[in-house]
Design a protein around this motif. Structure first.
Motif, PDB file in Angstrom:
ATOM      1  N   ASP A   1     -20.444  22.758 -65.713  1.00 58.44           N
ATOM      2  CA  ASP A   1     -19.542  22.985 -64.589  1.00 58.44           C
ATOM      3  C   ASP A   1     -18.152  23.181 -65.174  1.00 58.44           C
ATOM      4  OD1 ASP A   1     -21.431  22.679 -62.530  1.00 58.44           O
ATOM      5  OD2 ASP A   1     -21.278  20.505 -62.660  1.00 58.44           O
ATOM      6  N   VAL A   2     -17.528  24.294 -64.848  1.00 62.12           N
ATOM      7  CA  VAL A   2     -16.295  24.690 -65.524  1.00 62.12           C
ATOM      8  C   VAL A   2     -15.068  24.402 -64.656  1.00 62.12           C
ATOM      9  CG1 VAL A   2     -15.032  26.636 -66.521  1.00 62.12           C
ATOM     10  CG2 VAL A   2     -17.515  26.465 -66.836  1.00 62.12           C
ATOM     11  N   ALA A   3     -14.119  23.679 -65.231  1.00 62.30           N
ATOM     12  CA  ALA A   3     -12.819  23.436 -64.606  1.00 62.30           C
ATOM     13  C   ALA A   3     -11.743  23.790 -65.627  1.00 62.30           C
ATOM     14  CB  ALA A   3     -12.699  21.982 -64.179  1.00 62.30           C
TER      15      ALA A   3
ATOM     16  N   VAL B   1     -12.989  23.570 -69.451  1.00 67.40           N
ATOM     17  CA  VAL B   1     -13.716  22.386 -69.901  1.00 67.40           C
ATOM     18  C   VAL B   1     -14.891  22.123 -68.966  1.00 67.40           C
ATOM     19  CG1 VAL B   1     -11.683  21.349 -70.973  1.00 67.40           C
ATOM     20  CG2 VAL B   1     -12.189  20.855 -68.568  1.00 67.40           C
ATOM     21  N   CYS B   2     -15.836  21.317 -69.420  1.00 65.75           N
ATOM     22  CA  CYS B   2     -17.029  21.001 -68.634  1.00 65.75           C
ATOM     23  C   CYS B   2     -16.811  19.700 -67.864  1.00 65.75           C
ATOM     24  CB  CYS B   2     -18.252  20.863 -69.544  1.00 65.75           C
ATOM     25  SG  CYS B   2     -18.700  22.373 -70.422  1.00 65.75           S
ATOM     26  N   ARG B   3     -16.763  19.814 -66.544  1.00 66.77           N
ATOM     27  CA  ARG B   3     -16.563  18.661 -65.683  1.00 66.77           C
ATOM     28  C   ARG B   3     -17.084  19.018 -64.315  1.00 66.77           C
ATOM     29  NH1 ARG B   3     -17.168  14.165 -66.902  1.00 66.77           N
ATOM     30  NH2 ARG B   3     -17.009  15.268 -68.865  1.00 66.77           N
TER      31      ARG B   3
ATOM     32  N   HIS C   1      -5.804  20.364 -72.584  1.00 66.91           N
ATOM     33  CA  HIS C   1      -7.123  20.489 -73.211  1.00 66.91           C
ATOM     34  C   HIS C   1      -7.341  19.381 -74.242  1.00 66.91           C
ATOM     35  CE1 HIS C   1      -9.474  22.174 -76.666  1.00 66.91           C
ATOM     36  NE2 HIS C   1     -10.325  22.484 -75.707  1.00 66.91           N
ATOM     37  N   ASP C   2      -6.373  19.184 -75.141  1.00 64.37           N
ATOM     38  CA  ASP C   2      -6.527  18.175 -76.181  1.00 64.37           C
ATOM     39  C   ASP C   2      -6.587  16.770 -75.587  1.00 64.37           C
ATOM     40  OD1 ASP C   2      -6.567  20.162 -78.060  1.00 64.37           O
ATOM     41  OD2 ASP C   2      -4.507  19.839 -78.751  1.00 64.37           O
ATOM     42  N   GLU C   3      -5.829  16.523 -74.549  1.00 61.92           N
ATOM     43  CA  GLU C   3      -5.883  15.218 -73.900  1.00 61.92           C
ATOM     44  C   GLU C   3      -7.233  14.988 -73.253  1.00 61.92           C
ATOM     45  OE1 GLU C   3      -1.135  14.630 -72.791  1.00 61.92           O
ATOM     46  OE2 GLU C   3      -2.455  15.733 -71.415  1.00 61.92           O
ATOM     47  N   PHE C   4      -7.788  16.028 -72.654  1.00 64.71           N
ATOM     48  CA  PHE C   4      -9.125  15.914 -72.068  1.00 64.71           C
ATOM     49  C   PHE C   4     -10.152  15.534 -73.131  1.00 64.71           C
ATOM     50  CE2 PHE C   4     -13.248  17.903 -71.319  1.00 64.71           C
ATOM     51  CZ  PHE C   4     -13.606  17.361 -70.100  1.00 64.71           C
TER      52      PHE C   4
END
Length: 410
Positions: free
Chosen positions: A98-100, A108-110, A156-159
């Motif tokens: 699932d793309v967000a 990212v996948c969420r 992105h890096d924080e995720f």
């Protein structure tokens, strides 16, 4: 060496890629005890005898019929690296992301753009928790504990620095630590030990290395679009496709999904090689009026180039006067229009007897035909043989993989 394999998809034979150094390959498929336990729970019937007779049959990937829904979230944190490999190990032929998007517009996948407060440990990271749309608020005598943390709140890096965990929360929590888990007792936290979140590009690398197929879902944004004033929905939809093109993935291996009809039609027009396999996730069926609209729309959608409809399980099944599980009006309309059907999500309802008693979402239209977990394969069989679904999402892909292998749906 990792052998070249062949995948059969919609009548087309597709060569799977060779193994890439640094990424493990899964060839030893294991379904574990659950499928056998489910068969044992069934009442005596020809179907039970048929499935039991396959108990010693070698198990292989089900190239399309078995789709790993978010990995293996019955036991593993969803959309984690560990969950992806669990789904592959259970023989799913298709893995889902699932793309967000993040604040710096990386994919990212969420499962939801705004579920980080229940699917990660973000609330335990003060510097990141402070960025949440709605910071943690403790439960009071008048209200439940709340929070709202979105992928678009962080970079992105924080995720990627987060720990993925089982999707759950404790409404009675007074601290972020207490808020972390409050899920149903039929999901386990045994593997809930800082699982690894993945971005879309990493998901592509993992799935490609395994020779499997992709089904990325473009999640409906929960923030106002255009995001940051100029990131439009079409840019978001195009970015998803572009990442497959950049990775040189054959479009025949990609099944992009969306709940938004406009996304599906965009892909059909702008990226027809990908759009012809676009999957229209149909939640119009959640209301009685929407269900009727959905049934009436099949011919129109077919003429517009839509080829695959994907409603939830309940929309495809009804119960006959004799207590048999039978195809619904929706299923019949889709078949008449020549549309393929995929459905979601098996193994998401928990113990079936309890789910039937409460009229749980996924089995709401067949609740009066359900007596216990032994009916799981009655549901699968009705979807496969009576409705004619081409594939099935499952929270525990081994269940569907076993059925597919037994009936030769590989």
């Amino acid at each position: 060496m990792y052998a070249l394999s062949l995948l059969v998809t919609a009548g087309v034979v597709v060569a799977a890629p060779s193994y890439k150094p640094g990424w493990p390959s899964v060839t030893n498929i294991q379904v574990g005890p659950r499928p056998f336990w489910l068969v044992d729970q069934m009442e005596d019937s020809p179907l039970k005898a048929e499935l039991a007779a396959c108990s010693e049959k070698p198990i292989h990937h089900a190239p399309f019929f078995s789709i790993s829904h978010r990995g293996g979230p019955l036991e593993f944190p969803e959309h984690s690296r560990e969950g992806l490999y669990a789904g592959a190990r259970m023989g799913a032929g298709v893995l889902e992301c699932d793309v967000a998007f993040t604040s710096d517009r990386q994919l990212v996948c969420r499962h939801s753009q705004c579920d980080l407060h229940t699917t990660t440990d973000i609330l335990l990271r003060p510097e990141l928790a402070a960025k949440c749309t709605t910071p943690f608020q403790a439960a009071t005598a008048e209200s439940d504990a709340t929070a709202k943390c979105c992928t678009s709140d962080i970079t992105h890096d924080e995720f990627l620095s987060l720990c993925a965990k089982m999707d759950s929360s404790n409404p009675d929590a007074t601290t972020p630590e207490e808020y972390q888990y409050g899920g149903p007792d039929w999901r386990t936290t045994a593997y809930d030990n800082c699982a690894t979140p993945v971005d879309h590009k990493t998901y592509i690398k993992i799935t490609d290395s395994l020779g499997l197929q992709f089904t990325p879902e473009l999640k409906t944004p929960e923030v106002e679009m255009p995001f940051q004033g100029n990131y439009t929905q079409e840019m978001y939809a195009q970015q998803l496709i572009d990442e497959y093109k950049e990775a040189c993935i054959n479009p025949k291996r990609v099944w992009p999904q969306s709940f938004l009809e406009d996304d599906i039609l965009y892909w059909i027009k702008a990226e027809p090689r990908f759009g012809k396999q676009a999957v229209y996730l149909d939640e119009r069926v959640d209301t009685e009026e929407g269900y009727e609209v959905a049934v009436a729309s099949m011919d129109r959608l077919s003429k517009q180039g839509v080829r695959i409809m994907a409603p939830p399980i309940f929309a495809l099944l009804n119960t006959s006067a004799e207590g048999e599980i039978v195809p619904s009006a929706y299923a019949k309309a889709a078949n008449r229009a020549g549309l393929d059907i995929i459905t979601w999500s098996l193994e998401r309802s928990g113990p079936l007897k309890e789910a039937a008693e409460t009229g749980e979402y996924y089995i709401s239209t067949i609740a009066d035909a359900i007596t216990g977990d032994g009916d799981m394969y009655r549901i699968v069989d009705a979807l496969a043989r009576k409705v004619g679904v081409k594939a099935m999402f499952s929270d525990w892909p081994a269940t569907v993989t076993y059925y597919a292998n037994c009936l030769g749906l590989n």
